[in-house]
Design an enzyme around this catalytic site. Sequence first.
Site, short mmCIF file in Angstrom:
data_model
loop_
_atom_site.label_atom_id
_atom_site.label_comp_id
_atom_site.label_asym_id
_atom_site.label_seq_id
_atom_site.Cartn_x
_atom_site.Cartn_y
_atom_site.Cartn_z
N CYS A 117 0.91 -1.25 0.21
CA CYS A 117 0.08 0.01 0.12
C CYS A 117 0.93 1.27 -0.05
CB CYS A 117 -0.78 -0.14 1.29
SG CYS A 117 -2.04 1.32 1.38
N HIS A 172 -10.03 1.20 3.50
CA HIS A 172 -9.49 2.58 3.71
C HIS A 172 -10.61 3.48 4.24
CE1 HIS A 172 -5.09 2.56 2.72
NE2 HIS A 172 -5.38 2.18 1.82
N HIS A 177 -9.60 -3.37 -1.24
CA HIS A 177 -8.50 -2.73 -0.41
C HIS A 177 -8.81 -1.17 -0.33
CE1 HIS A 177 -4.19 -2.03 0.42
NE2 HIS A 177 -4.46 -0.76 -0.22
N GLU A 178 -9.24 -0.61 -1.36
CA GLU A 178 -9.46 0.69 -1.26
C GLU A 178 -10.67 1.12 -0.31
OE1 GLU A 178 -7.29 2.52 -2.08
OE2 GLU A 178 -6.29 1.12 -3.64
#
Lengths: 167, 179
Positions: free
Chosen positions: A98, A144, A140-141
């Site tokens: 990342c 966040h 993954h995004e």
Amino acid sequence: MAAREIRIYPDPVLKTICSPVTIPDDSLDALVQDLLDTMYQSGHSVGVAAPQIGDTRRVVVVDVSASKLGRDENHGSLVMINPEILDREGKKTMREGCMSVPDYTGNVTRAEMVVVQFLDRQGREQVIRASGFEAVAIQHEMDHLDGNLFLDRVSNLKTDVFRRKKR
Amino acid sequence: MSHFALTIIGRDRPGIVSQVTEILYRLGCNIADSSCSILGGQFAMILIISHPEYTDRESFGGAFAPLEENNLSVFLRTLRPGGEKHPHLEGELCMVSVYGSDKPGIVYRVTKELGERKVNITDLNTKLIGSEERPVYVMMLEAVLPPELNIAELEQTLKSLKNELQVDITVRAIESVEL
């Protein structure tokens, strides 16, 4: 509008639970443009989430179309506002890194296919079915937005093959 | 700041890590990279540590004596300046799996081929599995290929070994992605 600096852990914004976008306005469109600029100008990035550039609204951008792994199966440039995962299927493990956690990678197992609902840049409701690398990038995004980093998801040390129950 | 490589090994039991790290903490040492695992019935610790003032092993005095008294073997190596820095490795990352009925030379023959081609092994694990009558040897390693070598070529190279040693060997790319 311009590429913005990527926030690096331990910047507290990366552990913040982001707020849904309620009223779309010009500042939202500016944020979207900055996310896209940041993603494309990095050269290799396939996704950026708002907190990575210091904004705590639930917005991510993803584009795996230029990457070797996502080239054959993708929805092109995705702008996802208030994204929600409606369904997930299968498992896929990738070694993730990342931009906000430099110099470290770990094996993360995520769903191989996700159905995601979101608002696009024009504020229209969208539902897509993404799989493979694009699905991994979206998850993954989206992590966040809830203050989760891939470090929170590492499923095993890379040498896990020998760890198993005693016979 | 001086860096040291500290290796500790002994019969596995709960509490080894805390005993070791308490000593390091009280000395004022920093633990940088470390890797610890059970091998056989032994717990093995490898740590790269640093200390703002210590310059050689004598600086540590008898600090590790309590570990020796608990049947742990302790080895300390002073690193030359820069020895703590991770080298930047260019090239494809791959995973090599080797397994087959146990016989002498599996590790040596495979790693010799890799070494001769400047393949840099970054992690390696082996384990003897199967039954006593039919032992099976498993080796898993991760390596960085030199820029002039690709995975298909490496797999081709290892093919002859596969026949000679009567083991299965597969090479595959590790897809490391930055998101």
